[in-house]
Design an enzyme around this catalytic site. Structure first.
Site, short mmCIF file in Angstrom:
data_model
loop_
_atom_site.label_atom_id
_atom_site.label_comp_id
_atom_site.label_asym_id
_atom_site.label_seq_id
_atom_site.Cartn_x
_atom_site.Cartn_y
_atom_site.Cartn_z
N GLY A 99 31.89 38.39 43.69
CA GLY A 99 31.47 39.78 43.58
C GLY A 99 31.20 40.36 44.95
CB CYS A 126 32.86 33.73 46.02
SG CYS A 126 32.80 34.83 47.46
CE1 TYR A 127 25.95 38.58 45.05
CE2 TYR A 127 26.08 37.93 42.74
CZ TYR A 127 25.40 38.56 43.77
OH TYR A 127 24.19 39.15 43.53
CG HIS A 213 37.74 33.74 46.02
ND1 HIS A 213 37.24 34.44 44.95
CD2 HIS A 213 37.12 34.23 47.12
CE1 HIS A 213 36.36 35.33 45.38
NE2 HIS A 213 36.27 35.22 46.69
CD GLU A 215 39.09 33.18 42.13
OE1 GLU A 215 38.52 34.24 42.44
OE2 GLU A 215 38.61 32.05 42.41
CG ASP A 271 52.46 42.58 22.65
OD1 ASP A 271 52.78 41.52 23.21
OD2 ASP A 271 52.15 43.61 23.27
CE LYS A 419 53.22 41.84 26.71
NZ LYS A 419 53.60 42.67 25.55
#
Length: 564
Positions: A99, A126-127, A213, A215, A271, A419
């Site tokens: 953040g 991180c944050y 990070h 990710e 979808d 998706k």
């Protein structure tokens, strides 16, 4: 866990993630990189979620995506949720996101220490790492040396989350504060020039944290770090697969629907087709699919539904011609939110009429259709402001655009999926490849690809330009590389051109080729120049009303994939 703050995201220069190819099977876009043989054996499960607590991180959804790539189910919750609310979701583990705030600033989001006494494994990023340290008595302060981008760290003790990591590695940092002293009971695992404590763990309490990070792909070993937390730290099994999703959803649909009749709004897109296939697997001929030709379709859409999906599945299909109804309702409307709400309302009204016809045709006096199937996805919910703390970016016609007097109960078996996960489920169900790998197309259709009023003539112009772009991308073999290529007609804009030695004053169209994993983030696709040139030449030659073709090279964020 406290107030909402503005989110600048990662600093300038941090690119959106390069898209991974959609998986051919399972729900993971990558094979788990950590040996999970020590995790519990997969079995019947309701998939307790790994909750990603969003502290204002632009890429909180990316953390959730990486967890799912490890075949573990995840959801995002706002930091404003109380500990009681978070624990009420029965999480299998919790990840605290990054953040933009400093933990020692007045009004900064904080973590209630009670979260760490609940016995749920927690990973701070991180944050979230700094907030965890502060809540548990550690020291967080400015170091005077900010770290942004690729940063070297030294792993001093592998512990749980850094198991298998080399002593020296490069990670992606984005911080100005740092943890100077770990809380009591924690072991320091890594350090960097600007982070005296770059990673720590309390293995006994299953609490872990990293300053970087994991990710983002710019942390090459980041996925391994996340999987170490999930498999070793939290003891989770990588058992959230396409097969399990199908089995679980079939049971949920049967429990919800019982012996009632169901209709599904089938557009022929990925979808709605996968949602219909799931419901058909669950309740068979209780389902009738309704294909609404609202006049906002691309060329060949109706034929594809009948030739591909119906032929492959044998589903009962009812076709409704509602072109005049939709165009009349959209007459004079230019605001995109209003367009979406009108289209959502008219869809429901058409489905209500179709439901009555389905009952009448079946000869069931007093019967009714109670349920409506929709192909709502997780990004639809997030972008429509679904959930506390979520911003309403735009109302999707099937979420924020539904009328208040909806007479159906909704069946939304894809509501928690991204998706690429929907595609994986489609493959599992045997939905034809021509539909599974089709470019996404919005429910409101070409109505939100015309900037300005939607009219019959403008739709014909856009349909012709769109068909040329799709044909040339297919001819170039780019259907899998290009996630989606909206063609947008700037209907209220004119530009001067010259054709046949004469002045023209025609419309511009915009090509918007993008690559993405899940539509939450996207980057523009680098389509070869020769392909772009061919598309441009054909459109300006074959569509008389268009005299200029331009290319949109905006990523998401800051732009959305669709213009409206």
């Amino acid at each position: 866990m406290t107030q909402t703050v503005q989110d600048p995201g990662l600093p300038d220069g941090v690119p959106d993630e390069a898209p991974d190819p959609a998986p051919a099977e399972g729900l993971s876009a990558t094979t788990p990189t950590v040996d999970a043989t020590t995790a519990p054996a997969p079995g019947p499960t309701d998939h307790r979620p790994v909750l990603v607590v969003d502290f204002g991180a632009q890429y909180a959804q990316l953390i959730a995506r990486r967890v799912r790539e490890a075949n573990v189910y995840s959801e995002i919750v706002p930091h404003t949720a109380s500990v009681a609310d978070v624990l009420a979701k029965d999480p299998a583990a919790i990840i605290l996101s990054g953040g933009p705030s400093s933990v020692y600033e007045a009004g900064a989001p904080f973590v209630d220490p009670d979260l760490f006494t609940a016995g749920v494994p927690v990973l701070g990023i991180c944050y979230g790492f700094q907030a965890m340290a502060k809540a548990l008595g550690g020291t967080v302060a400015q170091t005077g040396r900010r770290e942004y981008g690729g940063t070297g760290v030294e792993v001093t003790a592998a512990g749980t989350v850094l198991e298998g990591s080399p002593e020296q590695q490069t990670v992606w940092m984005s911080h100005g504060d740092a943890v100077h002293a770990a809380p009591e009971g924690f072991d320091v695992l890594a350090t960097s020039a600007g982070s005296p404590v770059a990673a720590f763990e309390d293995r006994e309490r299953h609490l872990y944290g990293v300053q970087w990070h994991p990710e983002v792909r710019h942390s090459p070993l980041g996925q391994a770090t996340l999987e170490n937390f999930l498999y070793r730290g939290a003891g989770l099994a990588p058992d959230w697969t396409a097969g399990n999703v199908v089995a679980e959803q079939v049971e949920r649909i049967r429990a919800q629907v019982g012996d009632a009749r169901v209709i599904c709004g089938l557009s022929g897109g990925v979808d709605s087709s996968v949602a219909a296939a799931l419901v058909q697997r669950a309740v068979g001929d209780q389902l009738t699919c309704v294909f609404v030709d609202h006049g906002l379709l691309r060329a060949g859409e109706a034929e594809q539904v009948e030739q591909d999906f119906v032929a492959a599945t044998g589903v009962q299909l009812k076709v409704v011609d509602a072109q005049e109804r939709f165009l009349s309702a959209l007459a004079g409307v230019t605001d995109p939110e209003t367009k979406r709400k009108i289209i959502g309302r008219e869809f429901i009204r058409v489905f209500e009429d179709a439901a009555r016809e389905v009952v009448a045709e079946a000869g069931e006096e007093g019967g009714e259709v109670r349920f409506l199937v929709q192909g709502t996805l997780y990004p639809d919910v997030v972008e429509s402001g679904g959930g506390e703390g979520a911003a309403n970016i735009k109302s999707h016609h099937n979420v924020g655009g539904l009328p208040d007097d909806l007479q159906f109960e909704l069946v939304e078996p894809l509501r928690t999926l991204f998706k690429d996960e929907v595609r994986a489920v489609g493959v599992e169900l045997g939905v034809p490849d021509a539909i599974v790998w089709r470019q996404p197309f919005p429910g409101p259709g070409l109505g939100i690809r015309i900037i300005g009023e939607v009219t019959h003539d403008r739709l014909e112009i856009l349909r012709a330009a769109d068909a040329i772009a799709r044909e040339e991308l297919t001819r170039a073999g780019l259907d899998r590389e290009v996630w989606q290529c909206p063609v947008v007609l700037l209907a209220d804009v004119r530009s001067v051109g010259v054709q046949g030695d004469g002045r023209t004053y025609g419309h511009p169209v915009v090509l918007r080729p993008v690559s993405s994993e899940d539509a939450m983030t996207a980057d523009w696709t680098r389509v070869p120049y020769e392909v772009l040139a061919t598309i441009s030449t054909r459109i300006t030659n074959e569509v008389p009303e268009v005299n200029r073709v331009v290319l949109d090279v905006t990523s998401k964020p800051p732009g959305t994939i669709e213009w409206e």
